[in-house]
Design a protein around this motif. Structure first.
Motif, PDB file in Angstrom:
ATOM      1  N   ASP A 115      15.836  21.181  11.939  1.00 31.93           N
ATOM      2  CA  ASP A 115      16.675  22.361  12.168  1.00 31.93           C
ATOM      3  C   ASP A 115      16.896  22.672  13.651  1.00 31.93           C
ATOM      4  O   ASP A 115      17.775  23.451  13.994  1.00 31.93           O
ATOM      5  N   ASN A 116      16.079  22.066  14.523  1.00 30.35           N
ATOM      6  CA  ASN A 116      16.223  22.283  15.960  1.00 30.35           C
ATOM      7  C   ASN A 116      17.115  21.239  16.619  1.00 30.35           C
ATOM      8  O   ASN A 116      17.253  21.218  17.827  1.00 30.35           O
ATOM      9  N   GLY A 117      17.678  20.331  15.809  1.00 30.98           N
ATOM     10  CA  GLY A 117      18.550  19.294  16.339  1.00 30.98           C
ATOM     11  C   GLY A 117      17.817  18.107  16.922  1.00 30.98           C
ATOM     12  O   GLY A 117      18.416  17.284  17.608  1.00 30.98           O
ATOM     13  N   SER A 118      16.517  17.985  16.642  1.00 32.56           N
ATOM     14  CA  SER A 118      15.735  16.859  17.137  1.00 32.56           C
ATOM     15  C   SER A 118      15.807  15.694  16.161  1.00 32.56           C
ATOM     16  O   SER A 118      15.854  15.894  14.945  1.00 32.56           O
ATOM     17  N   LEU A 119      15.821  14.482  16.671  1.00 29.83           N
ATOM     18  CA  LEU A 119      15.735  13.289  15.840  1.00 29.83           C
ATOM     19  C   LEU A 119      14.266  12.992  15.634  1.00 29.83           C
ATOM     20  O   LEU A 119      13.501  12.903  16.599  1.00 29.83           O
ATOM     21  N   ARG A 120      13.848  12.866  14.369  1.00 33.85           N
ATOM     22  CA  ARG A 120      12.423  12.679  14.062  1.00 33.85           C
ATOM     23  C   ARG A 120      12.186  11.347  13.372  1.00 33.85           C
ATOM     24  O   ARG A 120      12.977  10.917  12.553  1.00 33.85           O
ATOM     25  N   PHE A 121      11.084  10.722  13.730  1.00 34.93           N
ATOM     26  CA  PHE A 121      10.632   9.493  13.105  1.00 34.93           C
ATOM     27  C   PHE A 121       9.260   9.774  12.501  1.00 34.93           C
ATOM     28  O   PHE A 121       8.404  10.358  13.170  1.00 34.93           O
ATOM     29  N   GLN A 122       9.029   9.370  11.272  1.00 40.09           N
ATOM     30  CA  GLN A 122       7.709   9.526  10.654  1.00 40.09           C
ATOM     31  C   GLN A 122       7.242   8.159  10.162  1.00 40.09           C
ATOM     32  O   GLN A 122       7.988   7.448   9.497  1.00 40.09           O
ATOM     33  N   ALA A 123       6.015   7.824  10.466  1.00 42.15           N
ATOM     34  CA  ALA A 123       5.403   6.589   9.985  1.00 42.15           C
ATOM     35  C   ALA A 123       4.156   6.942   9.189  1.00 42.15           C
ATOM     36  O   ALA A 123       3.345   7.748   9.640  1.00 42.15           O
ATOM     37  N   ASP A 124       4.022   6.369   7.996  1.00 39.16           N
ATOM     38  CA  ASP A 124       2.849   6.577   7.137  1.00 39.16           C
ATOM     39  C   ASP A 124       2.576   8.062   6.920  1.00 39.16           C
ATOM     40  O   ASP A 124       1.491   8.570   7.181  1.00 39.16           O
ATOM     41  N   HIS A 125       3.571   8.764   6.409  1.00 36.66           N
ATOM     42  CA  HIS A 125       3.520  10.219   6.214  1.00 36.66           C
ATOM     43  C   HIS A 125       2.289  10.682   5.432  1.00 36.66           C
ATOM     44  O   HIS A 125       1.719  11.731   5.723  1.00 36.66           O
TER      45      HIS A 125
ATOM     46  N   SER B 206      -0.702   9.117   5.206  1.00 37.63           N
ATOM     47  CA  SER B 206      -1.937   8.493   5.737  1.00 37.63           C
ATOM     48  C   SER B 206      -2.532   7.479   4.769  1.00 37.63           C
ATOM     49  O   SER B 206      -3.723   7.472   4.498  1.00 37.63           O
ATOM     50  N   GLU B 207      -1.697   6.579   4.269  1.00 40.65           N
ATOM     51  CA  GLU B 207      -2.149   5.575   3.311  1.00 40.65           C
ATOM     52  C   GLU B 207      -2.603   4.271   3.969  1.00 40.65           C
ATOM     53  O   GLU B 207      -3.142   3.405   3.310  1.00 40.65           O
ATOM     54  N   ALA B 208      -2.385   4.140   5.260  1.00 39.89           N
ATOM     55  CA  ALA B 208      -2.800   2.930   5.970  1.00 39.89           C
ATOM     56  C   ALA B 208      -3.495   3.329   7.267  1.00 39.89           C
ATOM     57  O   ALA B 208      -3.302   4.426   7.782  1.00 39.89           O
ATOM     58  N   SER B 209      -4.303   2.434   7.780  1.00 33.95           N
ATOM     59  CA  SER B 209      -4.946   2.701   9.069  1.00 33.95           C
ATOM     60  C   SER B 209      -4.101   2.083  10.178  1.00 33.95           C
ATOM     61  O   SER B 209      -3.266   1.217   9.931  1.00 33.95           O
ATOM     62  N   ASP B 210      -4.309   2.540  11.398  1.00 33.29           N
ATOM     63  CA  ASP B 210      -3.618   2.009  12.575  1.00 33.29           C
ATOM     64  C   ASP B 210      -2.099   2.118  12.467  1.00 33.29           C
ATOM     65  O   ASP B 210      -1.378   1.224  12.870  1.00 33.29           O
ATOM     66  N   SER B 211      -1.602   3.227  11.902  1.00 32.64           N
ATOM     67  CA  SER B 211      -0.154   3.425  11.819  1.00 32.64           C
ATOM     68  C   SER B 211       0.411   3.731  13.199  1.00 32.64           C
ATOM     69  O   SER B 211      -0.185   4.472  13.970  1.00 32.64           O
ATOM     70  N   ARG B 212       1.556   3.153  13.485  1.00 30.94           N
ATOM     71  CA  ARG B 212       2.231   3.379  14.755  1.00 30.94           C
ATOM     72  C   ARG B 212       3.734   3.384  14.529  1.00 30.94           C
ATOM     73  O   ARG B 212       4.225   2.816  13.571  1.00 30.94           O
TER      74      ARG B 212
ATOM     75  N   ASN C  79       0.804  -1.226   0.000  1.00 32.78           N
ATOM     76  CA  ASN C  79       0.000   0.000   0.000  1.00 32.78           C
ATOM     77  C   ASN C  79       0.837   1.276   0.000  1.00 32.78           C
ATOM     78  O   ASN C  79       0.333   2.359   0.259  1.00 32.78           O
ATOM     79  N   ASN C  80       2.139   1.163  -0.304  1.00 30.91           N
ATOM     80  CA  ASN C  80       3.024   2.320  -0.508  1.00 30.91           C
ATOM     81  C   ASN C  80       3.188   3.228   0.698  1.00 30.91           C
ATOM     82  O   ASN C  80       3.391   4.422   0.541  1.00 30.91           O
ATOM     83  N   THR C  81       3.081   2.714   1.896  1.00 29.77           N
ATOM     84  CA  THR C  81       3.339   3.547   3.067  1.00 29.77           C
ATOM     85  C   THR C  81       4.836   3.818   3.164  1.00 29.77           C
ATOM     86  O   THR C  81       5.658   3.002   2.777  1.00 29.77           O
ATOM     87  N   ASP C  82       5.188   4.977   3.637  1.00 29.03           N
ATOM     88  CA  ASP C  82       6.585   5.378   3.758  1.00 29.03           C
ATOM     89  C   ASP C  82       6.928   5.656   5.210  1.00 29.03           C
ATOM     90  O   ASP C  82       6.072   6.029   5.994  1.00 29.03           O
ATOM     91  N   ALA C  83       8.200   5.503   5.527  1.00 23.70           N
ATOM     92  CA  ALA C  83       8.704   5.859   6.851  1.00 23.70           C
ATOM     93  C   ALA C  83       9.990   6.646   6.660  1.00 23.70           C
ATOM     94  O   ALA C  83      10.734   6.416   5.708  1.00 23.70           O
ATOM     95  N   TYR C  84      10.239   7.606   7.553  1.00 24.95           N
ATOM     96  CA  TYR C  84      11.435   8.442   7.469  1.00 24.95           C
ATOM     97  C   TYR C  84      12.085   8.570   8.834  1.00 24.95           C
ATOM     98  O   TYR C  84      11.403   8.579   9.860  1.00 24.95           O
ATOM     99  N   ILE C  85      13.413   8.711   8.826  1.00 28.83           N
ATOM    100  CA  ILE C  85      14.180   9.062  10.014  1.00 28.83           C
ATOM    101  C   ILE C  85      15.069  10.230   9.609  1.00 28.83           C
ATOM    102  O   ILE C  85      15.776  10.149   8.595  1.00 28.83           O
ATOM    103  N   PHE C  86      15.017  11.322  10.373  1.00 23.66           N
ATOM    104  CA  PHE C  86      15.828  12.482  10.034  1.00 23.66           C
ATOM    105  C   PHE C  86      15.951  13.414  11.229  1.00 23.66           C
ATOM    106  O   PHE C  86      15.266  13.252  12.231  1.00 23.66           O
ATOM    107  N   SER C  87      16.848  14.395  11.115  1.00 20.91           N
ATOM    108  CA  SER C  87      16.944  15.429  12.140  1.00 20.91           C
ATOM    109  C   SER C  87      16.425  16.731  11.551  1.00 20.91           C
ATOM    110  O   SER C  87      16.542  16.973  10.354  1.00 20.91           O
TER     111      SER C  87
END
Length: 70
Positions: A29-39, A41-47, A19-27
């Motif tokens: 501009d504030n120096g925070s480490l960010r995790f993104q799941a299902d950017h 909203s292509e799937a339900s119950d993303s965690r 279903n083409n869901t994507d995930a990202y890991i990046f920092s």
């Protein structure tokens, strides 16, 4: 198939499901480490799920609910 790409300074992880869901890991501009799941909203119950020794220990859903275990 799992595919890891570096896109615009982000590590993109895709190809886990059909279903083409994507995930990202990046920092940001504030120096925070960010995790993104299902950017997109292509799937339900993303965690975002954390596992050790093959067992889910903690997960966070889109409503910012934190779950212990499954």
């Amino acid at each position: 198939m799992r595919d890891f790409n570096l896109t615009n300074g982000k590590v993109k992880i895709d190809g886990f499901t059909s279903n083409n869901t994507d995930a990202y890991i990046f920092s940001d501009d504030n120096g925070s480490l960010r995790f993104q799941a299902d950017h997109n909203s292509e799937a339900s119950d993303s965690r975002i799920r954390f596992q050790t020794d093959g067992t889910e220990r903690v997960s966070i859903d889109s409503e910012v609910k934190v779950f212990n275990g499954n």
